[in-house]
Design a protein around this motif. Sequence first.
Motif, PDB file in Angstrom:
ATOM      1  N   LYS A   1      -1.201   0.701  12.046  1.00  0.00           N
ATOM      2  CA  LYS A   1      -0.558   1.491  13.099  1.00  0.00           C
ATOM      3  C   LYS A   1       0.574   0.706  13.751  1.00  0.00           C
ATOM      4  O   LYS A   1       1.654   1.238  14.018  1.00  0.00           O
ATOM      5  CB  LYS A   1      -1.597   1.885  14.149  1.00  0.00           C
ATOM      6  CG  LYS A   1      -1.050   2.741  15.280  1.00  0.00           C
ATOM      7  CD  LYS A   1      -2.155   3.117  16.263  1.00  0.00           C
ATOM      8  CE  LYS A   1      -1.608   3.941  17.404  1.00  0.00           C
ATOM      9  NZ  LYS A   1      -2.671   4.288  18.391  1.00  0.00           N
ATOM     10  N   TRP A   2       0.342  -0.589  14.008  1.00  0.00           N
ATOM     11  CA  TRP A   2       1.402  -1.433  14.567  1.00  0.00           C
ATOM     12  C   TRP A   2       2.632  -1.416  13.660  1.00  0.00           C
ATOM     13  O   TRP A   2       3.758  -1.283  14.122  1.00  0.00           O
ATOM     14  CB  TRP A   2       0.916  -2.873  14.705  1.00  0.00           C
ATOM     15  CG  TRP A   2      -0.065  -3.105  15.794  1.00  0.00           C
ATOM     16  CD1 TRP A   2      -0.307  -2.338  16.886  1.00  0.00           C
ATOM     17  CD2 TRP A   2      -0.975  -4.212  15.888  1.00  0.00           C
ATOM     18  NE1 TRP A   2      -1.298  -2.885  17.655  1.00  0.00           N
ATOM     19  CE2 TRP A   2      -1.721  -4.033  17.069  1.00  0.00           C
ATOM     20  CE3 TRP A   2      -1.225  -5.320  15.101  1.00  0.00           C
ATOM     21  CZ2 TRP A   2      -2.696  -4.935  17.473  1.00  0.00           C
ATOM     22  CZ3 TRP A   2      -2.190  -6.225  15.493  1.00  0.00           C
ATOM     23  CH2 TRP A   2      -2.924  -6.035  16.662  1.00  0.00           C
TER      24      TRP A   2
ATOM     25  N   GLU B   1       4.820  -7.988  21.520  1.00  0.00           N
ATOM     26  CA  GLU B   1       3.546  -8.398  20.920  1.00  0.00           C
ATOM     27  C   GLU B   1       3.552  -8.288  19.402  1.00  0.00           C
ATOM     28  O   GLU B   1       2.699  -8.833  18.727  1.00  0.00           O
ATOM     29  CB  GLU B   1       2.388  -7.583  21.491  1.00  0.00           C
ATOM     30  CG  GLU B   1       2.476  -6.092  21.256  1.00  0.00           C
ATOM     31  CD  GLU B   1       3.133  -5.364  22.420  1.00  0.00           C
ATOM     32  OE1 GLU B   1       2.817  -4.193  22.647  1.00  0.00           O
ATOM     33  OE2 GLU B   1       3.984  -5.980  23.106  1.00  0.00           O
ATOM     34  N   PHE B   2       4.544  -7.567  18.830  1.00  0.00           N
ATOM     35  CA  PHE B   2       4.618  -7.438  17.380  1.00  0.00           C
ATOM     36  C   PHE B   2       5.488  -8.528  16.754  1.00  0.00           C
ATOM     37  O   PHE B   2       5.583  -8.617  15.539  1.00  0.00           O
ATOM     38  CB  PHE B   2       5.211  -6.085  16.988  1.00  0.00           C
ATOM     39  CG  PHE B   2       4.413  -4.910  17.465  1.00  0.00           C
ATOM     40  CD1 PHE B   2       3.034  -4.977  17.547  1.00  0.00           C
ATOM     41  CD2 PHE B   2       5.038  -3.727  17.818  1.00  0.00           C
ATOM     42  CE1 PHE B   2       2.285  -3.888  17.981  1.00  0.00           C
ATOM     43  CE2 PHE B   2       4.301  -2.633  18.253  1.00  0.00           C
ATOM     44  CZ  PHE B   2       2.927  -2.716  18.330  1.00  0.00           C
TER      45      PHE B   2
ATOM     46  N   PHE C   1      -3.879 -11.285  16.263  1.00  0.00           N
ATOM     47  CA  PHE C   1      -4.178  -9.993  16.853  1.00  0.00           C
ATOM     48  C   PHE C   1      -5.658  -9.664  16.828  1.00  0.00           C
ATOM     49  O   PHE C   1      -6.067  -8.622  17.338  1.00  0.00           O
ATOM     50  CB  PHE C   1      -3.381  -8.902  16.129  1.00  0.00           C
ATOM     51  CG  PHE C   1      -1.902  -9.127  16.196  1.00  0.00           C
ATOM     52  CD1 PHE C   1      -1.188  -8.804  17.340  1.00  0.00           C
ATOM     53  CD2 PHE C   1      -1.231  -9.706  15.143  1.00  0.00           C
ATOM     54  CE1 PHE C   1       0.161  -9.037  17.420  1.00  0.00           C
ATOM     55  CE2 PHE C   1       0.133  -9.940  15.212  1.00  0.00           C
ATOM     56  CZ  PHE C   1       0.838  -9.611  16.355  1.00  0.00           C
TER      57      PHE C   1
ATOM     58  N   THR D   1      -5.706  -0.666  12.796  1.00  0.00           N
ATOM     59  CA  THR D   1      -4.877  -1.017  13.955  1.00  0.00           C
ATOM     60  C   THR D   1      -3.603  -1.714  13.511  1.00  0.00           C
ATOM     61  O   THR D   1      -2.502  -1.414  14.000  1.00  0.00           O
ATOM     62  CB  THR D   1      -5.671  -1.918  14.912  1.00  0.00           C
ATOM     63  OG1 THR D   1      -6.829  -1.215  15.369  1.00  0.00           O
ATOM     64  CG2 THR D   1      -4.818  -2.330  16.107  1.00  0.00           C
ATOM     65  N   VAL D   2      -3.721  -2.656  12.573  1.00  0.00           N
ATOM     66  CA  VAL D   2      -2.546  -3.368  12.068  1.00  0.00           C
ATOM     67  C   VAL D   2      -1.582  -2.391  11.404  1.00  0.00           C
ATOM     68  O   VAL D   2      -0.365  -2.450  11.622  1.00  0.00           O
ATOM     69  CB  VAL D   2      -2.965  -4.472  11.079  1.00  0.00           C
ATOM     70  CG1 VAL D   2      -1.748  -5.063  10.380  1.00  0.00           C
ATOM     71  CG2 VAL D   2      -3.731  -5.569  11.809  1.00  0.00           C
TER      72      VAL D   2
END
Length: 521
Positions: free
Chosen positions: A346-347, A360-361, A404, A343-344
């Motif tokens: 992908k962010w 949110e990033f 996160f 997930t990280v």
Amino acid sequence: MASERDVRARLRLAGQEHLLRFWDELAPGPRAALLAQLAELDPVALREHCQRAAAACARPPGPCPELAARLRPLPPERVGSMSHGDPEARQRWEEEGLRQIALNKVAVLLLAGGQGTRLGVDYPKGMYRVGLPSQKTLYQLQAERIRRVQQLAGERHGVCCTVPWYVMTSEFTLGPTATFFREHDFFQLDPSNVVLFEQRMLPAVSFEGQAILERKDKVALAPDGNGGLYRALADHQVLEDMQHRGVDFVHVYCVDNILVRLADPVFLGFCVLQGADCGAKVVEKTDPQEPVGVVCQVDGVPQVVEYSEISPETASLRASDGSLLYNAGNICNHFFTRGFLQTVAKWLTLMAWPGPPPREFEPLLQPHVAVKKVPHVDEQGALVKPLKPNGIKMEKFVFDVFPFASNLVAFQVQREEEFSPLKNADGAASDSPSSARRALLAQHYRWAVRAGARFLDAQGTPLPAQPCLPPNEDPPAICEISPLVSYAGEGLDVYLRGRTLRSPLILDETRARELLLAQDP
């Protein structure tokens, strides 16, 4: 290859044209090398990096005044302990951890990209010898702990299992580490299960916001911090490799902790049974002003708050039992699920797109300032080795992603058993080769005495048995126990119970077999 004209235009956009000021003095080879390096630097990213570094360095240091009202410890239900918890619970955690290892669901990931300038060596820290009787390096100790924990899990569940070892290096450490591993036959690990990959580098920046020239033909670069892990995972398809191997859980740690327990079954089992996607080992702070970050909550969100951001008054607050309220000292020893790491990654891929990042990033975009002594060339091209800090290295930290996590837990361990970092050269007050060596030998002496061993000095005089040693004190006897014989003090009774042994003792596999044979009728 980019042309001089193209590179000059890119540097003009970035406000960094000075990086070509020695162009006319360079021979064709150095010119080509410099162009190749500069062509890799995105002009917009370079401009923002330099501006951000100068602005961050200009901010006044010190505690954040409004932080105290927003700070809270982690809830007790999200904190486990090796020393204060229920022994039955610890046994359950260990069983679960060994089960996951036996299922080939666990990998370890070493953060080994740092330069070790404070230690005063020009090679990777993992190759360092602190002066143990065996002369083992940090890399060898860690490799042998992997082999032992594989053995423990395999014997418990009657299988042959593997804990892959991922090693994040940098431009400075990749080549020497790869060569060192090959020269030592990967310390008897299967080379296919040792995966080296490289983190990104960032330009060092002057206090005025200018990228620094290390030589006339080379920009000064530094690793992007241990938080560069997440981009490096994506850059080198490491998560895809983990998925292919069936790895679900990853233990991440720093190279310089001589006491680190790789793939610690107790820690792993605690995190898995808690349903955590992210976990942090912590030690109890020795003093309110000890310079370690604190794992806690800010506005209800888990994160690590740097010691410099907490006021002395807040740092000194006490809980009802008299312990420090904010006592969970971060030691860069973490648990992640592969799903969380994916997930990280992908962010970070989304953040690489043009335009402003989603709100949110934003925390992932806040690098930390490290003020360093950066060798450079002056206006005349002469090499300068500064005596005081002159530049900024911007770093990400591995714990930057904690906010996160949907379920972050902390696990408190005993400092004397699990944390003794190697950061400074001998002569420093702490975290030196001498303190690391003392910590390991004191631990092994405690293990031996508790297993029933007694020691004689070199002249044959009995030495006092001290199962509990005062902090920072040398043990009465020198005893080094190979990780291949015992991972965490287990199984030593069969070799040492009732034995009187001469100091120094190196209890390796050969010596252990000799002691067993000596017991046979």
